[in-house]
Design an enzyme around this catalytic site. Sequence first.
Site, PDB file in Angstrom:
ATOM      1  N   ALA A  46       5.466  15.816  -0.157  1.00 50.46           N
ATOM      2  CA  ALA A  46       6.254  14.627   0.159  1.00 50.46           C
ATOM      3  C   ALA A  46       6.174  13.602  -0.958  1.00 50.46           C
ATOM      4  O   ALA A  46       7.167  12.938  -1.273  1.00 50.46           O
ATOM      5  CB  ALA A  46       5.762  14.015   1.471  1.00 50.46           C
ATOM      6  N   VAL A 280       7.689   2.672   9.916  1.00 54.02           N
ATOM      7  CA  VAL A 280       6.557   2.143  10.689  1.00 54.02           C
ATOM      8  C   VAL A 280       5.288   2.959  10.481  1.00 54.02           C
ATOM      9  O   VAL A 280       4.300   2.742  11.190  1.00 54.02           O
ATOM     10  CB  VAL A 280       6.904   2.070  12.185  1.00 54.02           C
ATOM     11  N   ALA A 330      -1.763   9.433  -2.599  1.00 53.26           N
ATOM     12  CA  ALA A 330      -1.648  10.702  -3.319  1.00 53.26           C
ATOM     13  C   ALA A 330      -2.883  10.967  -4.177  1.00 53.26           C
ATOM     14  O   ALA A 330      -3.397  12.090  -4.216  1.00 53.26           O
ATOM     15  CB  ALA A 330      -0.390  10.698  -4.188  1.00 53.26           C
ATOM     16  N   HIS A 454      -4.845  -9.679 -27.314  1.00 54.03           N
ATOM     17  CA  HIS A 454      -3.993 -10.843 -27.064  1.00 54.03           C
ATOM     18  C   HIS A 454      -2.650 -10.660 -27.771  1.00 54.03           C
ATOM     19  O   HIS A 454      -2.629 -10.214 -28.913  1.00 54.03           O
ATOM     20  CB  HIS A 454      -4.657 -12.117 -27.571  1.00 54.03           C
TER      21      HIS A 454
END
Length: 477
Positions: A46, A280, A330, A454
């Site tokens: 999935a 849900v 996962a 930076h």
Amino acid sequence: MVVGDVTTSTDVLVIGAGPGGYAAAIRAAQLDLDVTLVEKETYGGACLNRGCIPSKALINGSKLASEAGNAEELGIYADPTVALDEMMDWKDGVVDQLTSGIEQLCTAAGVNLLQGTAQFAAENEIRIVHQGEGQGSESLKFERCIIATGSRPVAIPGFDFDDEYIVSSAGALSLETVPDELAIVGAGYIGMELATVYSRLGSDVTVIEMLEQALPSYERDIASVVRQRAENLGVDFHFGYTADSWAASGDKAVLTAVPADEAADDSDVEITAEKILVAVGRRPVTDTLSIDAAGVETNSQGFIPTDSRCRTNKEHIFAVGDVAGEPMLAHKGSKEGEVAAEVIAGEPAAVDYQALPAAVFTEPEIGTVGLTTTEAANEGITPVTGKFQFQASGRALTANRTDGFVRIVAAKETERVIGAQIVGPEASELIAEIAAMIEMGAKLQDIGSTVHTHPTLSESVMEAAQNARGKAIHKRN
């Protein structure tokens, strides 16, 4: 073609080729075990086919369109047109590339691949029902088994998925056109991610949530940043409501939401939408396994309880990933798959979730790991926190993405880092540094004294750590 019934055997049987299953199969093969991997649909499970990967592809695509069309502040004027069918084709191409890659990796590692639905026939035997007329079935005996069958979306009464009016998260990732109106039931991470996608693409999005905030499993100050950004994108919320019923009205659906608290004085709400997405939660896929035949126990929610070595109540049968319970991540499944394979091979492996990161790919992103201040206090730890707002980050300002903050949690007595919460740009990437620090048992000083490039967003992690010690340079301590 399989004619009649054939019985074969394997050292390690893996059921399900999602992140947990294919990782387990490859790791077991690397450890010189004879491995058979059974998958009934598509490699990658999935996550790769109907979740993580396609959703992130659409999140990225919709983000590009939204940023291009809303950059007047930077002196950029554009009105991009989104061809959803072409975006979906691109998304499908990404998925296809990854699924074929997984199959190739398994084959290269020496994993035996079988296509079909696995059902237990006994404690050490399964039957594999092959798909397609005339394909039949076969039996497979095993010494050890790893169950990695994953999860599927939860439906709610009266809102069965039909892919016409009512869609699951998988259906929402394969729409042919952008719906004029989209109603989403559930403001968890799936609902909020897809609300972000479709509001960027031009849908009028309405979210119904029975609790009083979006992303209810996250701390309120984190969730509020995401909610505010969603509202800025045009998302409308109805908190404290549940989806009660719906009815077709021409080519649209009319959803009726009622107050979650029956004692509340609020009125019912009617929402007209081209599509209703029900998001849900997810439930484990154990109902197709005939699991009772193996004697494997499940809990009241259908999850398979396991120990720290991924073993079920049957020592020779393991469970990993979503089917083994929360959190459904996962990368958690992949790690558990590797651990299960190593345990089977006789190695002293075990899972350790203290540095397990999680991410939500909303706008802005959320990244978390370890303990919150409340969780630390509940465990008897006195916490100290450091915080740095992205509004003070030069890199965030130059990217015009200044919502959110980095918060680091440490044990006050030892200054050992025990958790972090990030909401802001690239939070899903930034959280990895802190996860590594927790895994290493690092202290605030270790982060604070590490020179960060930076200008980068990662400087915010350093500043948050220094703020916890009263030594931040770019923030009042």
